[in-house]
Each structure stands twice: as C-alpha cells, then as structure tokens.
Motif scaffolding. Structure first.
Motif, PDB file in Angstrom:
ATOM      1  N   GLY A 141       0.812  -1.208   0.000  1.00  0.00           N
ATOM      2  CA  GLY A 141       0.000   0.000   0.000  1.00  0.00           C
ATOM      3  C   GLY A 141       0.847   1.261   0.000  1.00  0.00           C
ATOM      4  N   ASN A 142       1.428   1.579   1.113  1.00  0.00           N
ATOM      5  CA  ASN A 142       2.179   2.815   1.276  1.00  0.00           C
ATOM      6  C   ASN A 142       3.669   2.469   1.343  1.00  0.00           C
ATOM      7  OD1 ASN A 142       2.714   5.482   1.655  1.00  0.00           O
ATOM      8  ND2 ASN A 142       2.051   5.544   3.777  1.00  0.00           N
ATOM      9  N   VAL A 143       4.379   2.656   0.242  1.00  0.00           N
ATOM     10  CA  VAL A 143       5.797   2.323   0.167  1.00  0.00           C
ATOM     11  C   VAL A 143       6.559   3.578  -0.239  1.00  0.00           C
ATOM     12  CG1 VAL A 143       7.520   0.904  -0.989  1.00  0.00           C
ATOM     13  CG2 VAL A 143       5.294  -0.041  -0.479  1.00  0.00           C
ATOM     14  N   LEU A 147      13.703   0.756   0.451  1.00  0.00           N
ATOM     15  CA  LEU A 147      12.246   0.797   0.463  1.00  0.00           C
ATOM     16  C   LEU A 147      11.737   0.440   1.850  1.00  0.00           C
ATOM     17  CD1 LEU A 147      11.205  -0.902  -2.885  1.00  0.00           C
ATOM     18  CD2 LEU A 147      10.956   1.480  -2.248  1.00  0.00           C
ATOM     19  N   THR A 148      10.709   1.132   2.289  1.00  0.00           N
ATOM     20  CA  THR A 148      10.088   0.831   3.571  1.00  0.00           C
ATOM     21  C   THR A 148       8.583   0.804   3.400  1.00  0.00           C
ATOM     22  OG1 THR A 148       9.802   1.502   5.863  1.00  0.00           O
ATOM     23  CG2 THR A 148      10.177   3.268   4.278  1.00  0.00           C
ATOM     24  N   ALA A 149       7.935  -0.153   4.024  1.00  0.00           N
ATOM     25  CA  ALA A 149       6.483  -0.253   3.973  1.00  0.00           C
ATOM     26  C   ALA A 149       5.819   0.560   5.087  1.00  0.00           C
ATOM     27  CB  ALA A 149       6.060  -1.712   4.078  1.00  0.00           C
ATOM     28  N   THR A 150       6.620   1.122   5.984  1.00  0.00           N
ATOM     29  CA  THR A 150       6.093   1.953   7.069  1.00  0.00           C
ATOM     30  C   THR A 150       6.807   3.309   7.075  1.00  0.00           C
ATOM     31  OG1 THR A 150       7.673   0.898   8.560  1.00  0.00           O
ATOM     32  CG2 THR A 150       5.434   0.019   8.536  1.00  0.00           C
ATOM     33  N   PRO A 151       6.626   4.112   6.021  1.00  0.00           N
ATOM     34  CA  PRO A 151       7.341   5.379   5.939  1.00  0.00           C
ATOM     35  C   PRO A 151       6.820   6.414   6.938  1.00  0.00           C
ATOM     36  CG  PRO A 151       5.796   5.207   4.134  1.00  0.00           C
ATOM     37  CD  PRO A 151       5.761   3.895   4.864  1.00  0.00           C
ATOM     38  N   VAL A 152       7.737   7.284   7.367  1.00  0.00           N
ATOM     39  CA  VAL A 152       7.419   8.387   8.270  1.00  0.00           C
ATOM     40  C   VAL A 152       7.761   9.675   7.535  1.00  0.00           C
ATOM     41  CG1 VAL A 152       7.969   9.464  10.477  1.00  0.00           C
ATOM     42  CG2 VAL A 152       7.989   6.972  10.274  1.00  0.00           C
ATOM     43  N   ALA A 153       6.794  10.571   7.410  1.00  0.00           N
ATOM     44  CA  ALA A 153       7.037  11.852   6.739  1.00  0.00           C
ATOM     45  C   ALA A 153       7.947  12.713   7.611  1.00  0.00           C
ATOM     46  CB  ALA A 153       5.721  12.570   6.482  1.00  0.00           C
ATOM     47  N   VAL A 154       9.054  13.204   7.038  1.00  0.00           N
ATOM     48  CA  VAL A 154       9.997  14.007   7.819  1.00  0.00           C
ATOM     49  C   VAL A 154      10.124  15.444   7.326  1.00  0.00           C
ATOM     50  CG1 VAL A 154      11.379  12.071   8.653  1.00  0.00           C
ATOM     51  CG2 VAL A 154      11.951  13.112   6.472  1.00  0.00           C
ATOM     52  N   ARG A 155       9.757  15.712   6.089  1.00  0.00           N
ATOM     53  CA  ARG A 155       9.924  17.066   5.554  1.00  0.00           C
ATOM     54  C   ARG A 155       9.071  17.217   4.304  1.00  0.00           C
ATOM     55  NH1 ARG A 155      15.630  17.638   5.029  1.00  0.00           N
ATOM     56  NH2 ARG A 155      15.537  17.974   7.257  1.00  0.00           N
ATOM     57  N   HIS A 156       8.601  18.441   4.041  1.00  0.00           N
ATOM     58  CA  HIS A 156       7.849  18.740   2.831  1.00  0.00           C
ATOM     59  C   HIS A 156       8.545  19.898   2.128  1.00  0.00           C
ATOM     60  CE1 HIS A 156       4.377  18.732   0.195  1.00  0.00           C
ATOM     61  NE2 HIS A 156       4.425  20.046   0.244  1.00  0.00           N
ATOM     62  N   ILE A 157       8.807  19.738   0.849  1.00  0.00           N
ATOM     63  CA  ILE A 157       9.471  20.771   0.064  1.00  0.00           C
ATOM     64  C   ILE A 157       8.439  21.388  -0.874  1.00  0.00           C
ATOM     65  CG2 ILE A 157      11.300  21.272  -1.601  1.00  0.00           C
ATOM     66  CD1 ILE A 157      12.753  18.787  -0.498  1.00  0.00           C
ATOM     67  N   GLU A 158       8.197  22.676  -0.714  1.00  0.00           N
ATOM     68  CA  GLU A 158       7.245  23.379  -1.565  1.00  0.00           C
ATOM     69  C   GLU A 158       7.822  23.574  -2.956  1.00  0.00           C
ATOM     70  OE1 GLU A 158       4.125  24.285  -1.030  1.00  0.00           O
ATOM     71  OE2 GLU A 158       4.151  23.492   0.998  1.00  0.00           O
ATOM     72  N   SER A 159       6.955  23.648  -3.926  1.00  0.00           N
ATOM     73  CA  SER A 159       7.353  23.859  -5.310  1.00  0.00           C
ATOM     74  C   SER A 159       6.667  25.117  -5.836  1.00  0.00           C
ATOM     75  CB  SER A 159       6.957  22.654  -6.161  1.00  0.00           C
ATOM     76  OG  SER A 159       7.220  22.894  -7.513  1.00  0.00           O
ATOM     77  N   THR A 160       7.348  25.855  -6.692  1.00  0.00           N
ATOM     78  CA  THR A 160       6.732  27.054  -7.259  1.00  0.00           C
ATOM     79  C   THR A 160       5.763  26.702  -8.371  1.00  0.00           C
ATOM     80  OG1 THR A 160       8.599  27.325  -8.754  1.00  0.00           O
ATOM     81  CG2 THR A 160       8.664  28.547  -6.679  1.00  0.00           C
ATOM     82  N   TRP A 179      10.479  11.070   2.949  1.00  0.00           N
ATOM     83  CA  TRP A 179      10.104  10.006   3.867  1.00  0.00           C
ATOM     84  C   TRP A 179      11.338   9.349   4.451  1.00  0.00           C
ATOM     85  CZ3 TRP A 179       4.907   9.515   4.593  1.00  0.00           C
ATOM     86  CH2 TRP A 179       4.082  10.091   3.631  1.00  0.00           C
ATOM     87  N   ALA A 180      11.193   8.766   5.621  1.00  0.00           N
ATOM     88  CA  ALA A 180      12.263   7.999   6.259  1.00  0.00           C
ATOM     89  C   ALA A 180      11.672   6.711   6.812  1.00  0.00           C
ATOM     90  CB  ALA A 180      12.914   8.793   7.385  1.00  0.00           C
ATOM     91  N   CYS A 181      12.515   5.700   6.941  1.00  0.00           N
ATOM     92  CA  CYS A 181      12.068   4.457   7.569  1.00  0.00           C
ATOM     93  C   CYS A 181      12.005   4.702   9.078  1.00  0.00           C
ATOM     94  CB  CYS A 181      13.003   3.305   7.217  1.00  0.00           C
ATOM     95  SG  CYS A 181      14.704   3.512   7.753  1.00  0.00           S
ATOM     96  N   PRO A 182      11.260   3.898   9.818  1.00  0.00           N
ATOM     97  CA  PRO A 182      11.142   4.121  11.263  1.00  0.00           C
ATOM     98  C   PRO A 182      12.479   4.105  11.999  1.00  0.00           C
ATOM     99  CG  PRO A 182       9.462   2.587  10.545  1.00  0.00           C
ATOM    100  CD  PRO A 182      10.375   2.813   9.371  1.00  0.00           C
ATOM    101  N   GLU A 183      13.456   3.335  11.507  1.00  0.00           N
ATOM    102  CA  GLU A 183      14.762   3.269  12.167  1.00  0.00           C
ATOM    103  C   GLU A 183      15.527   4.585  12.047  1.00  0.00           C
ATOM    104  OE1 GLU A 183      13.927   0.913   9.746  1.00  0.00           O
ATOM    105  OE2 GLU A 183      13.184  -0.526  11.212  1.00  0.00           O
TER     106      GLU A 183
END
Length: 68
Positions: A13-15, A24-37, A45-49
């Motif tokens: 589902g969410n990879v 690749l991680t099946a349990t990603p954690v959102a760490v940052r969002h980069i805006e686009s013009t 995304w980062a893996c839980p570890e």
C-alpha cells in the motif's frame, strides 16, 4: 478465485524510499515537505529506524506567510 489469487502476496500500500538509507520501507514516516513554485510539493520520507535521526523540516501548512 484462482490459485494465483490465493498464493500471491497482496500489493504493497504505502511504500517509500528512506532519505537516509535509500531502502524501500512499507512503514514510511514523513519528515519534511518541500514546496514547489510550479506544481505540487514533495514529501520526504524515512524508515522508522532513521526517522529520529533525520532533522525534521516544515510540513504542509506550517509555513503559511501572512498576506499583505
């Protein structure tokens, strides 16, 4: 139902790819969002570890500039 429907694994589902270890991680954690013009922004995304070791950045809606 066919035998393939019973024996093949379900689709992932969410990879996402970890920004630190590039795996690749099946349990990603959102760490940052980069805006686009132009177009939608990108979420990193980062893996839980590695999620705790990545410096967090702004997420969507956190950097709303006041209109003047």
């Amino acid at each position: 139902m066919t035998i393939d429907g019973l024996t093949t694994p379900p689709p992932l589902g969410n990879v996402a790819v970890c920004v630190k270890c590039h795996c690749l991680t099946a349990t990603p954690v959102a760490v940052r969002h980069i805006e686009s013009t132009s177009g939608p922004g990108t979420t990193l995304w980062a893996c839980p570890e590695h999620a705790a070791s990545v410096a967090p950045g702004p997420m969507p809606g956190e950097l709303v500039w006041p209109r003047q």
